[in-house]
Design a protein around this motif. Structure first.
Motif, short mmCIF file in Angstrom:
data_model
loop_
_atom_site.label_atom_id
_atom_site.label_comp_id
_atom_site.label_asym_id
_atom_site.label_seq_id
_atom_site.Cartn_x
_atom_site.Cartn_y
_atom_site.Cartn_z
N SER A 19 8.70 11.97 -10.63
CA SER A 19 9.83 11.07 -10.88
C SER A 19 10.87 11.29 -9.81
CB SER A 19 10.46 11.34 -12.25
OG SER A 19 9.55 11.03 -13.26
N PHE A 20 11.41 10.19 -9.29
CA PHE A 20 12.37 10.27 -8.20
C PHE A 20 13.50 9.27 -8.41
CE2 PHE A 20 8.19 11.27 -6.37
CZ PHE A 20 8.44 12.56 -5.91
N GLY A 21 14.60 9.52 -7.75
CA GLY A 21 15.72 8.59 -7.71
C GLY A 21 15.65 7.72 -6.47
N ARG A 22 16.64 6.89 -6.33
CA ARG A 22 16.69 5.93 -5.21
C ARG A 22 16.68 6.62 -3.85
NH1 ARG A 22 18.32 0.60 -5.00
NH2 ARG A 22 19.10 0.72 -7.11
N ASN A 23 17.12 7.86 -3.76
CA ASN A 23 17.20 8.55 -2.47
C ASN A 23 15.88 9.18 -2.03
OD1 ASN A 23 19.91 7.93 -2.20
ND2 ASN A 23 20.52 9.73 -3.37
N TRP A 24 14.82 9.05 -2.83
CA TRP A 24 13.54 9.68 -2.47
C TRP A 24 12.90 9.01 -1.26
CZ3 TRP A 24 8.40 7.58 -3.19
CH2 TRP A 24 7.39 8.49 -2.84
N VAL A 25 12.50 9.85 -0.32
CA VAL A 25 11.79 9.41 0.88
C VAL A 25 10.64 10.39 1.13
CG1 VAL A 25 11.93 9.07 3.39
CG2 VAL A 25 13.85 8.39 1.92
N PHE A 26 9.45 9.86 1.36
CA PHE A 26 8.31 10.68 1.74
C PHE A 26 8.04 10.39 3.21
CE2 PHE A 26 3.75 11.36 2.31
CZ PHE A 26 3.58 12.62 1.74
N PRO A 27 8.30 11.37 4.11
CA PRO A 27 8.14 11.10 5.54
C PRO A 27 6.66 10.91 5.91
CG PRO A 27 8.67 13.41 5.15
CD PRO A 27 8.74 12.72 3.82
N GLU A 28 6.43 10.21 6.99
CA GLU A 28 5.05 9.91 7.39
C GLU A 28 4.22 11.18 7.55
OE1 GLU A 28 3.14 8.24 11.33
OE2 GLU A 28 3.94 6.60 10.10
N PHE A 47 4.19 2.60 3.14
CA PHE A 47 3.61 2.23 4.43
C PHE A 47 2.31 3.00 4.54
CE2 PHE A 47 8.13 1.59 4.83
CZ PHE A 47 8.23 0.37 5.47
N ILE A 48 1.18 2.28 4.47
CA ILE A 48 -0.14 2.89 4.56
C ILE A 48 -0.72 2.43 5.89
CG2 ILE A 48 -2.40 3.14 3.50
CD1 ILE A 48 -1.00 2.25 0.84
N ARG A 66 -7.25 10.20 5.29
CA ARG A 66 -6.90 10.12 6.72
C ARG A 66 -5.98 8.95 7.05
NH1 ARG A 66 -12.51 12.19 7.66
NH2 ARG A 66 -12.18 14.40 8.07
N SER A 67 -5.33 8.39 6.03
CA SER A 67 -4.32 7.36 6.27
C SER A 67 -3.01 8.02 6.65
CB SER A 67 -4.08 6.53 5.01
OG SER A 67 -5.19 5.78 4.67
N ARG A 68 -2.18 7.27 7.36
CA ARG A 68 -0.79 7.69 7.56
C ARG A 68 0.01 7.07 6.43
NH1 ARG A 68 -1.91 5.08 11.89
NH2 ARG A 68 -0.10 3.72 11.70
N SER A 70 3.84 6.88 4.41
CA SER A 70 5.25 7.16 4.19
C SER A 70 5.71 6.21 3.10
CB SER A 70 6.08 6.97 5.47
OG SER A 70 6.05 5.64 5.90
N CYS A 71 6.75 6.60 2.37
CA CYS A 71 7.23 5.73 1.31
C CYS A 71 8.65 6.10 0.92
CB CYS A 71 6.31 5.73 0.09
SG CYS A 71 5.48 7.25 -0.30
N TYR A 72 9.30 5.16 0.22
CA TYR A 72 10.64 5.42 -0.31
C TYR A 72 10.86 4.60 -1.57
CZ TYR A 72 11.99 1.04 2.03
OH TYR A 72 12.10 -0.27 2.44
N ALA A 73 11.69 5.15 -2.47
CA ALA A 73 12.02 4.48 -3.73
C ALA A 73 13.05 3.40 -3.47
CB ALA A 73 12.55 5.49 -4.73
N MET A 74 12.97 2.33 -4.27
CA MET A 74 13.91 1.23 -4.16
C MET A 74 14.79 1.12 -5.40
SD MET A 74 11.25 -1.47 -2.43
CE MET A 74 12.36 -2.86 -2.53
#
Length: 143
Positions: A19-28, A47-48, A66-68, A70-74
């Motif tokens: 569970s995450f808030g709006r500030n969550w970012v998963f770097p590539e 982003f896959i 083996r995908s790149r 990254s993602c972020y919550a909205m």
């Protein structure tokens, strides 16, 4: 080829809920295993590789090995259950599950939520039976 497809094995690695808030970012990062993420609540952008995908509640996101990624919550309340797994078949330069099973990056399938809940429950269970349920269960491959 159908013999290979019929004999593919899915090897469970890990499951957890997040569970995450709006500030969550998963770097590539390069993902070393396959993932299925069942979106429990909220909205996020994934982003896959070079594809941007907006995901919503009750969708399943397939992230190939083996995908790149990254993602972020909205939204303020974004949550998902994630299953990590490998397969006994891998083709360099392709994606076995997409190519042969037609698995899409994003699928809608509310019925699969029960599967995610059951596998999560059994992984956390302190019982000898968990090995048989977790490793013996079939992964959902279509929606």
């Amino acid at each position: 080829m159908s013999n290979v497809v019929d004999n593919v094995r899915f090897n469970f690695l890990y499951i957890d809920t997040y569970s995450f808030g709006r500030n969550w970012v998963f770097p590539e990062s390069m993902i070393p295993y396959n993932m299925l993420r069942y979106i429990e609540s909220g909205t996020a952008t994934f982003f896959i590789d070079d594809e941007e995908v907006v995901v919503y509640k009750d969708q399943i996101v397939y992230i190939p090995m083996r995908s790149r990624l990254s993602c972020y919550a909205m939204e303020d309340n974004f949550s998902f259950t994630s299953i990590r797994f490998t397969t006994s078949v891998y083709f360099e330069g392709g994606d076995f599950l997409s190519d042969y099973y037609g698995l899409r990056k994003v699928m809608v399938c509310k019925e699969v939520k029960t599967y995610f809940e059951q596998i999560y429950r059994w992984v956390k269970e302190d019982s000898p039976a968990k090995m048989y349920f977790v490793r013996g269960g079939k992964m959902p491959i279509s929606a």
